[in-house]
Scaffold this motif. Structure first.
Motif, PDB file in Angstrom:
ATOM      1  N   ARG A   1      -7.116  -2.241   7.887  1.00  0.00           N
ATOM      2  CA  ARG A   1      -5.789  -2.777   7.604  1.00  0.00           C
ATOM      3  C   ARG A   1      -4.967  -1.857   6.691  1.00  0.00           C
ATOM      4  NH1 ARG A   1      -5.280  -7.562   9.880  1.00  0.00           N
ATOM      5  NH2 ARG A   1      -7.144  -8.795  10.366  1.00  0.00           N
ATOM      6  N   THR A   2      -5.656  -1.119   5.838  1.00  0.00           N
ATOM      7  CA  THR A   2      -4.922  -0.179   4.985  1.00  0.00           C
ATOM      8  C   THR A   2      -4.301   0.922   5.834  1.00  0.00           C
ATOM      9  OG1 THR A   2      -6.355  -0.594   3.080  1.00  0.00           O
ATOM     10  CG2 THR A   2      -5.118   1.467   3.093  1.00  0.00           C
ATOM     11  N   ALA A   3      -5.072   1.472   6.779  1.00  0.00           N
ATOM     12  CA  ALA A   3      -4.546   2.507   7.662  1.00  0.00           C
ATOM     13  C   ALA A   3      -3.418   1.957   8.533  1.00  0.00           C
ATOM     14  CB  ALA A   3      -5.666   3.075   8.536  1.00  0.00           C
ATOM     15  N   ILE A   4      -3.588   0.731   9.024  1.00  0.00           N
ATOM     16  CA  ILE A   4      -2.546   0.110   9.847  1.00  0.00           C
ATOM     17  C   ILE A   4      -1.250  -0.018   9.051  1.00  0.00           C
ATOM     18  CG2 ILE A   4      -1.831  -2.045  10.958  1.00  0.00           C
ATOM     19  CD1 ILE A   4      -4.793  -2.442  11.743  1.00  0.00           C
ATOM     20  N   SER A   5      -1.362  -0.497   7.816  1.00  0.00           N
ATOM     21  CA  SER A   5      -0.184  -0.675   6.966  1.00  0.00           C
ATOM     22  C   SER A   5       0.499   0.653   6.683  1.00  0.00           C
ATOM     23  CB  SER A   5      -0.596  -1.354   5.662  1.00  0.00           C
ATOM     24  OG  SER A   5       0.521  -1.540   4.822  1.00  0.00           O
ATOM     25  N   ARG A   6      -0.297   1.680   6.397  1.00  0.00           N
ATOM     26  CA  ARG A   6       0.285   2.990   6.098  1.00  0.00           C
ATOM     27  C   ARG A   6       0.950   3.599   7.333  1.00  0.00           C
ATOM     28  NH1 ARG A   6      -4.695   5.087   2.216  1.00  0.00           N
ATOM     29  NH2 ARG A   6      -3.934   4.018   0.338  1.00  0.00           N
TER      30      ARG A   6
ATOM     31  N   PRO B   1      -8.603  15.310  -0.443  1.00  0.00           N
ATOM     32  CA  PRO B   1      -7.342  15.348  -1.186  1.00  0.00           C
ATOM     33  C   PRO B   1      -6.274  16.211  -0.508  1.00  0.00           C
ATOM     34  CG  PRO B   1      -9.209  15.639  -2.665  1.00  0.00           C
ATOM     35  CD  PRO B   1      -9.754  15.698  -1.273  1.00  0.00           C
ATOM     36  N   PHE B   2      -6.718  17.276   0.173  1.00  0.00           N
ATOM     37  CA  PHE B   2      -5.753  18.137   0.861  1.00  0.00           C
ATOM     38  C   PHE B   2      -5.059  17.372   1.988  1.00  0.00           C
ATOM     39  CE2 PHE B   2      -4.957  20.938   4.529  1.00  0.00           C
ATOM     40  CZ  PHE B   2      -3.947  21.731   3.997  1.00  0.00           C
ATOM     41  N   LEU B   3      -5.849  16.691   2.838  1.00  0.00           N
ATOM     42  CA  LEU B   3      -5.263  15.948   3.951  1.00  0.00           C
ATOM     43  C   LEU B   3      -4.353  14.828   3.445  1.00  0.00           C
ATOM     44  CD1 LEU B   3      -8.344  15.691   6.353  1.00  0.00           C
ATOM     45  CD2 LEU B   3      -6.290  17.065   6.678  1.00  0.00           C
ATOM     46  N   THR B   4      -4.775  14.146   2.376  1.00  0.00           N
ATOM     47  CA  THR B   4      -3.935  13.110   1.790  1.00  0.00           C
ATOM     48  C   THR B   4      -2.642  13.710   1.243  1.00  0.00           C
ATOM     49  OG1 THR B   4      -5.884  11.782   1.199  1.00  0.00           O
ATOM     50  CG2 THR B   4      -3.832  11.306   0.033  1.00  0.00           C
ATOM     51  N   GLY B   5      -2.756  14.874   0.603  1.00  0.00           N
ATOM     52  CA  GLY B   5      -1.595  15.527   0.010  1.00  0.00           C
ATOM     53  C   GLY B   5      -0.563  15.972   1.020  1.00  0.00           C
ATOM     54  N   ILE B   6      -1.012  16.287   2.243  1.00  0.00           N
ATOM     55  CA  ILE B   6      -0.049  16.710   3.267  1.00  0.00           C
ATOM     56  C   ILE B   6       0.326  15.545   4.190  1.00  0.00           C
ATOM     57  CG2 ILE B   6      -0.747  19.122   3.207  1.00  0.00           C
ATOM     58  CD1 ILE B   6      -2.268  18.654   5.844  1.00  0.00           C
ATOM     59  N   GLY B   7       0.120  14.327   3.668  1.00  0.00           N
ATOM     60  CA  GLY B   7       0.680  13.157   4.338  1.00  0.00           C
ATOM     61  C   GLY B   7      -0.086  12.608   5.514  1.00  0.00           C
ATOM     62  N   GLN B   8      -1.384  12.917   5.642  1.00  0.00           N
ATOM     63  CA  GLN B   8      -2.152  12.406   6.762  1.00  0.00           C
ATOM     64  C   GLN B   8      -2.783  11.055   6.405  1.00  0.00           C
ATOM     65  OE1 GLN B   8      -1.523  14.441   9.573  1.00  0.00           O
ATOM     66  NE2 GLN B   8      -0.242  15.136   7.867  1.00  0.00           N
ATOM     67  N   VAL B   9      -3.107  10.268   7.417  1.00  0.00           N
ATOM     68  CA  VAL B   9      -3.554   8.895   7.219  1.00  0.00           C
ATOM     69  C   VAL B   9      -5.036   8.771   7.583  1.00  0.00           C
ATOM     70  CG1 VAL B   9      -3.191   6.474   7.815  1.00  0.00           C
ATOM     71  CG2 VAL B   9      -1.241   8.053   7.763  1.00  0.00           C
TER      72      VAL B   9
ATOM     73  N   THR C   1       0.834  -1.204   0.000  1.00  0.00           N
ATOM     74  CA  THR C   1       0.000   0.000   0.000  1.00  0.00           C
ATOM     75  C   THR C   1       0.866   1.250   0.000  1.00  0.00           C
ATOM     76  OG1 THR C   1      -0.142  -0.069   2.410  1.00  0.00           O
ATOM     77  CG2 THR C   1      -1.898  -1.143   1.183  1.00  0.00           C
ATOM     78  N   ASP C   2       0.286   2.355  -0.443  1.00  0.00           N
ATOM     79  CA  ASP C   2       1.009   3.622  -0.459  1.00  0.00           C
ATOM     80  C   ASP C   2       1.262   4.108   0.956  1.00  0.00           C
ATOM     81  OD1 ASP C   2       1.163   3.885  -3.202  1.00  0.00           O
ATOM     82  OD2 ASP C   2      -0.840   4.761  -3.346  1.00  0.00           O
ATOM     83  N   VAL C   3       2.458   4.612   1.180  1.00  0.00           N
ATOM     84  CA  VAL C   3       2.814   5.212   2.457  1.00  0.00           C
ATOM     85  C   VAL C   3       2.849   6.726   2.262  1.00  0.00           C
ATOM     86  CG1 VAL C   3       4.618   5.424   4.200  1.00  0.00           C
ATOM     87  CG2 VAL C   3       4.124   3.207   3.186  1.00  0.00           C
TER      88      VAL C   3
ATOM     89  N   LEU D   1      -3.002  10.040  12.291  1.00  0.00           N
ATOM     90  CA  LEU D   1      -4.135   9.179  11.993  1.00  0.00           C
ATOM     91  C   LEU D   1      -5.397  10.009  12.201  1.00  0.00           C
ATOM     92  CD1 LEU D   1      -3.235   5.781  13.733  1.00  0.00           C
ATOM     93  CD2 LEU D   1      -3.658   6.124  11.303  1.00  0.00           C
ATOM     94  N   ILE D   2      -6.184  10.189  11.145  1.00  0.00           N
ATOM     95  CA  ILE D   2      -7.362  11.063  11.193  1.00  0.00           C
ATOM     96  C   ILE D   2      -8.591  10.280  10.747  1.00  0.00           C
ATOM     97  CG2 ILE D   2      -8.407  13.182  10.280  1.00  0.00           C
ATOM     98  CD1 ILE D   2      -5.609  14.281   9.863  1.00  0.00           C
TER      99      ILE D   2
END
Length: 228
Positions: free
Chosen positions: A109-114, A92-100, A15-17, A80-81
């Motif tokens: 499980r995706t959030a856990i992996s990231r 998209p803004f929160l994703t763009g600034i690296g938030q999970v 998954t994307d980090v 983690l939000i």
């Protein structure tokens, strides 16, 4: 976003980090907004290790607590939000600034992996141990913090945000009064595990108990230091 070289927590697809570069952009935005709108008083930020994986355990009494910590922490932070915050253009803004993004109603499980990916690449993961906004007193700690700390071996830095949940602002009731003081107090890093490396349910329960004691003690000390 970039691809993480390891397999996900569930053993499935990679998954994307979140990107550290994106989190640094978020940190700079936080600096401008938090110092422009309020008067942060930051104590102990030097306690945040300068390199390597770190977990910030932050009390949560107001919506500005996360952005405030992002703006005053010396390193870029990936929080983690809850998924409910990722609505409309904010997603998209929160994703763009690296938030999970995390789904609190299931084992995401995706959030856990990231999140583990953030720690695996030596980054800073921000967690609200109480799981949701409340009194901000660390009275109820979810097990997720212990899992991430024991699983990754990353030290936990307790963070107390004080003054954000007092009287509402006159212009915007949902925010603290503009130019009011908000204290952010960082504590000493500590290890959640007992050194055995065990990740059994019993070990995680014991780690959660240790974490709660440490966070509660830090909050009490922060209140003494700031007079809050």
């Amino acid at each position: 976003m970039r691809r993480h070289p390891r397999r996900g927590e569930a053993g499935g697809e990679v998954t994307d980090v979140p990107s550290p570069r994106g989190a640094e952009v978020g940190r700079r935005i936080g600096v401008g907004l938090m110092y422009g709108l309020w008067k942060p008083r930051v104590l102990g930020s030097w306690r945040v290790p300068a390199a390597g994986p770190v977990i910030l355990a932050v009390n949560h009494a107001h919506n500005i607590d996360g952005p405030m910590v992002m703006g005053v922490t010396p390193r870029p932070t990936h929080f983690l939000i809850k998924k409910e915050a990722f609505v409309g253009p904010l997603g998209p803004f929160l994703t763009g600034i690296g938030q999970v993004k995390v789904d609190r109603d299931t084992t995401d499980r995706t959030a856990i992996s990231r999140a583990l990916g953030v720690l695996g690449q030596g980054g800073v993961l921000g967690i609200f141990p109480e799981g949701t906004r409340g009194e901000g007193d660390f009275a109820s700690i979810r097990a997720g913090l212990a899992y991430f700390a024991v699983r990754s071996g990353a030290p936990i830095v307790p963070v107390a945000v004080l003054g954000s949940s007092g009287r509402p602002g006159r212009l915007i009731k949902a925010l603290p009064p503009l130019r009011s003081r908000v204290d952010v107090v960082f504590g000493d890093p500590f290890d959640a595990g007992d050194g055995s490396g065990r990740r059994t349910r019993k070990a995680l329960d014991e780690a959660t108990e240790r974490i709660q004691k440490q966070l509660t003690a830090h909050l009490e000390n922060a209140r003494r230091l700031t007079g809050r």
